[in-house]
Motif scaffolding. Structure first.
Motif, mmCIF file in Angstrom:
data_model
loop_
_atom_site.group_PDB
_atom_site.id
_atom_site.type_symbol
_atom_site.label_atom_id
_atom_site.label_comp_id
_atom_site.label_asym_id
_atom_site.label_seq_id
_atom_site.Cartn_x
_atom_site.Cartn_y
_atom_site.Cartn_z
ATOM 1 N N GLN A 230 5.057 10.973 3.772
ATOM 2 C CA GLN A 230 4.681 11.743 2.585
ATOM 3 C C GLN A 230 5.300 13.142 2.624
ATOM 4 O OE1 GLN A 230 0.396 10.812 3.152
ATOM 5 N NE2 GLN A 230 0.335 10.555 0.936
ATOM 6 N N VAL A 231 5.326 13.743 3.808
ATOM 7 C CA VAL A 231 5.982 15.048 3.943
ATOM 8 C C VAL A 231 7.459 14.920 3.586
ATOM 9 C CG1 VAL A 231 6.658 16.855 5.565
ATOM 10 C CG2 VAL A 231 4.348 15.906 5.658
ATOM 11 N N ASN A 232 8.099 13.872 4.085
ATOM 12 C CA ASN A 232 9.511 13.646 3.756
ATOM 13 C C ASN A 232 9.706 13.436 2.259
ATOM 14 O OD1 ASN A 232 10.789 13.760 6.360
ATOM 15 N ND2 ASN A 232 9.819 11.816 6.851
ATOM 16 N N ALA B 152 0.836 -1.204 0.000
ATOM 17 C CA ALA B 152 0.000 0.000 0.000
ATOM 18 C C ALA B 152 0.870 1.253 0.000
ATOM 19 C CB ALA B 152 -0.929 -0.012 1.210
ATOM 20 N N TRP B 153 1.919 1.252 0.814
ATOM 21 C CA TRP B 153 2.813 2.414 0.842
ATOM 22 C C TRP B 153 3.491 2.628 -0.509
ATOM 23 C CZ3 TRP B 153 4.012 6.912 2.444
ATOM 24 C CH2 TRP B 153 5.255 7.459 2.134
ATOM 25 N N ASP B 154 3.894 1.555 -1.156
ATOM 26 C CA ASP B 154 4.527 1.688 -2.471
ATOM 27 C C ASP B 154 3.601 2.400 -3.453
ATOM 28 O OD1 ASP B 154 6.840 0.458 -1.634
ATOM 29 O OD2 ASP B 154 6.303 -1.520 -2.438
ATOM 30 N N GLN B 155 2.304 2.125 -3.350
ATOM 31 C CA GLN B 155 1.349 2.793 -4.226
ATOM 32 C C GLN B 155 1.206 4.270 -3.859
ATOM 33 O OE1 GLN B 155 -0.144 1.271 -6.974
ATOM 34 N NE2 GLN B 155 1.449 -0.179 -6.391
ATOM 35 N N ILE B 156 1.128 4.548 -2.569
ATOM 36 C CA ILE B 156 0.988 5.935 -2.122
ATOM 37 C C ILE B 156 2.189 6.771 -2.570
ATOM 38 C CG2 ILE B 156 0.956 7.422 -0.073
ATOM 39 C CD1 ILE B 156 -0.615 5.182 1.340
ATOM 40 N N GLU C 13 13.470 5.285 -2.004
ATOM 41 C CA GLU C 13 13.927 3.986 -1.530
ATOM 42 C C GLU C 13 14.262 4.031 -0.041
ATOM 43 O OE1 GLU C 13 14.432 0.100 -1.441
ATOM 44 O OE2 GLU C 13 13.627 1.249 -3.136
ATOM 45 N N GLU C 14 14.823 5.150 0.427
ATOM 46 C CA GLU C 14 15.094 5.281 1.862
ATOM 47 C C GLU C 14 13.794 5.255 2.657
ATOM 48 O OE1 GLU C 14 17.564 8.510 3.042
ATOM 49 O OE2 GLU C 14 19.063 8.145 1.470
ATOM 50 N N LEU C 15 12.794 5.950 2.164
ATOM 51 C CA LEU C 15 11.502 5.955 2.847
ATOM 52 C C LEU C 15 10.871 4.572 2.830
ATOM 53 C CD1 LEU C 15 10.028 9.335 1.552
ATOM 54 C CD2 LEU C 15 10.871 8.831 3.846
ATOM 55 N N ARG C 16 11.072 3.850 1.752
ATOM 56 C CA ARG C 16 10.522 2.493 1.661
ATOM 57 C C ARG C 16 11.117 1.601 2.748
ATOM 58 N NH1 ARG C 16 10.949 -2.478 -1.194
ATOM 59 N NH2 ARG C 16 8.940 -3.094 -2.101
ATOM 60 N N MET D 214 1.803 7.655 10.373
ATOM 61 C CA MET D 214 3.181 7.406 9.943
ATOM 62 C C MET D 214 3.333 7.673 8.451
ATOM 63 S SD MET D 214 5.167 3.748 9.992
ATOM 64 C CE MET D 214 3.993 3.070 8.802
ATOM 65 N N TRP D 215 2.377 7.193 7.657
ATOM 66 C CA TRP D 215 2.429 7.427 6.214
ATOM 67 C C TRP D 215 2.377 8.915 5.894
ATOM 68 C CZ3 TRP D 215 -1.546 3.150 4.424
ATOM 69 C CH2 TRP D 215 -0.887 1.907 4.404
#
Length: 235
Positions: A199-201, A126-130, A209-212, A194-195
């Protein structure tokens, strides 16, 4: 009567394409029934305007976007926008909802949260999509909506419309994994918060990739710290 007042009065008369249409001329109201063609054309024209308004908001932002400014940008006028949407706020809400549907990686999150694989893997997907590059314009606009809602409580409806059902979708994913409804609400709130921070970052330029990697670690830490609280039924 000033043009702006005339436009507002006309808009109230023309609540929808099936109602009696009104036109205010020199302080007098002339009523006419819309033709069958105007009724059938209303929905496509409204959608056409929605698409143009959404494009404009993505490019120019929401902050300071006036009704007249949006009307000029989309080649329309105040009267027509009020006719189709009722008010500036309702127009922006409608455009925000329409934008969500135009970003398939946002609107298809439920599929990523469906019970295929572990819960951590589903949250990662889900995060990868966001965080996909296609969604960056929408994410930027989303945080503008947050700013609007923070400054003016009356704009909270705009924010809620654009947020959509993301927290509820994450909550359902936890419930499918066996967590109680109460615990699922708490955990979903933590994950979505957290997401939002990630997203702000992302907008600030932190590499995707770091956020992932950070997201995956944070999800697993959260799940490890929260043993499953099973739902209890009546004895």
């Amino acid at each position: 009567m000033r043009p702006a007042d005339r436009a507002r009065r006309t808009a109230h008369l023309e609540l929808d394409a099936g109602a009696v249409a009104g036109e205010v001329l020199q302080g007098r109201v002339t009523l006419r029934r819309p033709s069958l063609n105007s009724v059938s054309d209303a929905k496509p024209e409204r959608q056409r305007l929605l698409s143009l308004i959404g494009d404009h908001l993505l490019a120019a932002g929401v902050d300071g976007a006036s009704l007249s400014g949006i009307a000029r940008a989309v080649g329309s006028n105040n009267r027509m926008l009020l006719y189709y949407f009722g008010s500036r706020e309702e127009m922006i809400i409608a455009a925000g909802v329409d934008l969500v549907s135009r970003f398939p990686r946002i609107s298809a999150l439920n599929e990523r949260l469906s019970p295929e694989g572990s819960l951590a893997e589903r949250l990662d997907a889900a995060w990868d999509q966001i965080a996909h590059p296609d969604n960056v314009p929408y994410i930027r606009l989303f945080f503008e909506f947050i700013g609007m809602a923070a400054r003016k409580p009356d704009n909270a409806g705009i924010l809620q419309a654009v947020v959509g059902g993301l927290p509820e979708s994450v909550q359902e994913a936890f419930e499918l994994d066996g967590h109680s409804p109460a615990q699922s609400v708490r955990l979903a709130t933590q994950v979505v918060a957290m997401w939002r921070g990630f997203q702000v970052n992302l907008l600030a330029g932190v590499p995707r990739e770091e956020l992932r990697i950070m997201q995956a670690a944070a999800v697993r830490s959260l799940l490890a710290d929260q043993p499953v609280e099973r739902a209890t039924g009546p004895s």
